[in-house]
Design a protein around this motif. Structure first.
Motif, short mmCIF file in Angstrom:
data_model
loop_
_atom_site.label_atom_id
_atom_site.label_comp_id
_atom_site.label_asym_id
_atom_site.label_seq_id
_atom_site.Cartn_x
_atom_site.Cartn_y
_atom_site.Cartn_z
N ALA A 117 80.62 -41.66 3.48
CA ALA A 117 81.92 -42.17 3.92
C ALA A 117 82.30 -43.43 3.15
O ALA A 117 83.46 -43.59 2.72
N VAL A 118 81.36 -44.33 2.96
CA VAL A 118 81.62 -45.57 2.23
C VAL A 118 81.94 -45.25 0.77
O VAL A 118 82.86 -45.82 0.17
N PHE A 119 81.21 -44.31 0.17
CA PHE A 119 81.46 -43.93 -1.21
C PHE A 119 82.85 -43.31 -1.36
O PHE A 119 83.58 -43.61 -2.30
N SER A 120 83.24 -42.45 -0.42
CA SER A 120 84.58 -41.84 -0.47
C SER A 120 85.66 -42.90 -0.36
O SER A 120 86.66 -42.86 -1.08
N LEU A 121 85.48 -43.85 0.52
CA LEU A 121 86.44 -44.94 0.67
C LEU A 121 86.51 -45.78 -0.61
O LEU A 121 87.60 -46.16 -1.05
N PHE A 122 85.37 -46.03 -1.23
CA PHE A 122 85.32 -46.78 -2.48
C PHE A 122 86.09 -46.06 -3.59
O PHE A 122 86.86 -46.68 -4.33
N VAL A 123 85.92 -44.74 -3.70
CA VAL A 123 86.63 -43.96 -4.71
C VAL A 123 88.14 -44.03 -4.47
O VAL A 123 88.92 -44.22 -5.41
N LEU A 124 88.57 -43.90 -3.23
CA LEU A 124 89.99 -43.97 -2.92
C LEU A 124 90.57 -45.36 -3.20
O LEU A 124 91.70 -45.48 -3.69
N LEU A 125 89.83 -46.39 -2.90
CA LEU A 125 90.29 -47.75 -3.20
C LEU A 125 90.41 -47.98 -4.71
O LEU A 125 91.38 -48.58 -5.18
N CYS A 126 89.45 -47.48 -5.47
CA CYS A 126 89.53 -47.59 -6.93
C CYS A 126 90.73 -46.83 -7.47
O CYS A 126 91.43 -47.31 -8.36
N TRP A 127 90.99 -45.65 -6.92
CA TRP A 127 92.15 -44.85 -7.33
C TRP A 127 93.44 -45.62 -7.03
O TRP A 127 94.36 -45.65 -7.85
N GLY A 128 93.51 -46.26 -5.89
CA GLY A 128 94.67 -47.06 -5.55
C GLY A 128 94.87 -48.23 -6.51
O GLY A 128 96.00 -48.53 -6.92
N LEU A 129 93.79 -48.88 -6.89
CA LEU A 129 93.87 -49.99 -7.84
C LEU A 129 94.35 -49.50 -9.21
O LEU A 129 95.15 -50.17 -9.87
N VAL A 130 93.86 -48.34 -9.64
CA VAL A 130 94.31 -47.77 -10.92
C VAL A 130 95.82 -47.52 -10.87
O VAL A 130 96.54 -47.84 -11.82
N LEU A 131 96.30 -46.96 -9.78
CA LEU A 131 97.73 -46.68 -9.65
C LEU A 131 98.56 -47.97 -9.67
O LEU A 131 99.63 -48.02 -10.28
N ILE A 132 98.07 -49.01 -9.02
CA ILE A 132 98.78 -50.29 -9.01
C ILE A 132 98.85 -50.88 -10.42
O ILE A 132 99.91 -51.35 -10.86
N VAL A 133 97.75 -50.83 -11.15
CA VAL A 133 97.72 -51.38 -12.50
C VAL A 133 98.66 -50.61 -13.42
O VAL A 133 99.41 -51.20 -14.20
#
Length: 120
Positions: A24-40
């Motif tokens: 669950a933590v790993f899945s959340l981490f992947v989604l947060l990274c994806w969100g950061l990529v989209l923001i950048v």
């Protein structure tokens, strides 16, 4: 043994809960990274649209090509020049780095007034 209550062995229970929590933590981490990529990428689109519009308003071809080179890979830049304004639209589809996440279309616009001394 008359006064003792025998406890059930639950050693494997913590291991299973820990495995689920780690996933669950790993899945959340992947989604947060994806969100950061989209923001950048969105910020890069906004910067590119503003820079291209500004340089198009000045009729500086060399600076326009440099500003276009700063766009994210695969970005489509569309320029509409009118007598009273220069409108630039930049869009790109960002593909996910994780399987199962969809590609996200991003878009940015910029509108500037041509400089007074520039040729039309």
């Amino acid at each position: 043994m008359s006064g003792r209550v025998r406890r059930r062995d639950a050693r494997g229970m913590v291991t299973a809960e820990l495995a689920v929590a780690i996933l669950a933590v790993f899945s959340l981490f992947v989604l947060l990274c994806w969100g950061l990529v989209l923001i950048v990428v969105q910020l890069r689109l906004v910067d590119t649209a503003a820079a291209v519009a500004r340089q198009e308003a000045r009729h500086d071809a060399a600076a326009v090509s440099r500003a276009r080179a700063e766009a994210p890979a695969g970005a489509v830049i569309h320029v509409v020049r009118q007598p009273t304004q220069v409108r630039v639209s930049v869009s790109v589809r960002v593909r996910s780095f994780a399987r199962g996440l969809p590609a996200v279309p991003l878009h940015a616009d910029a509108v500037v007034v041509p400089e007074p001394g520039s040729p039309r």
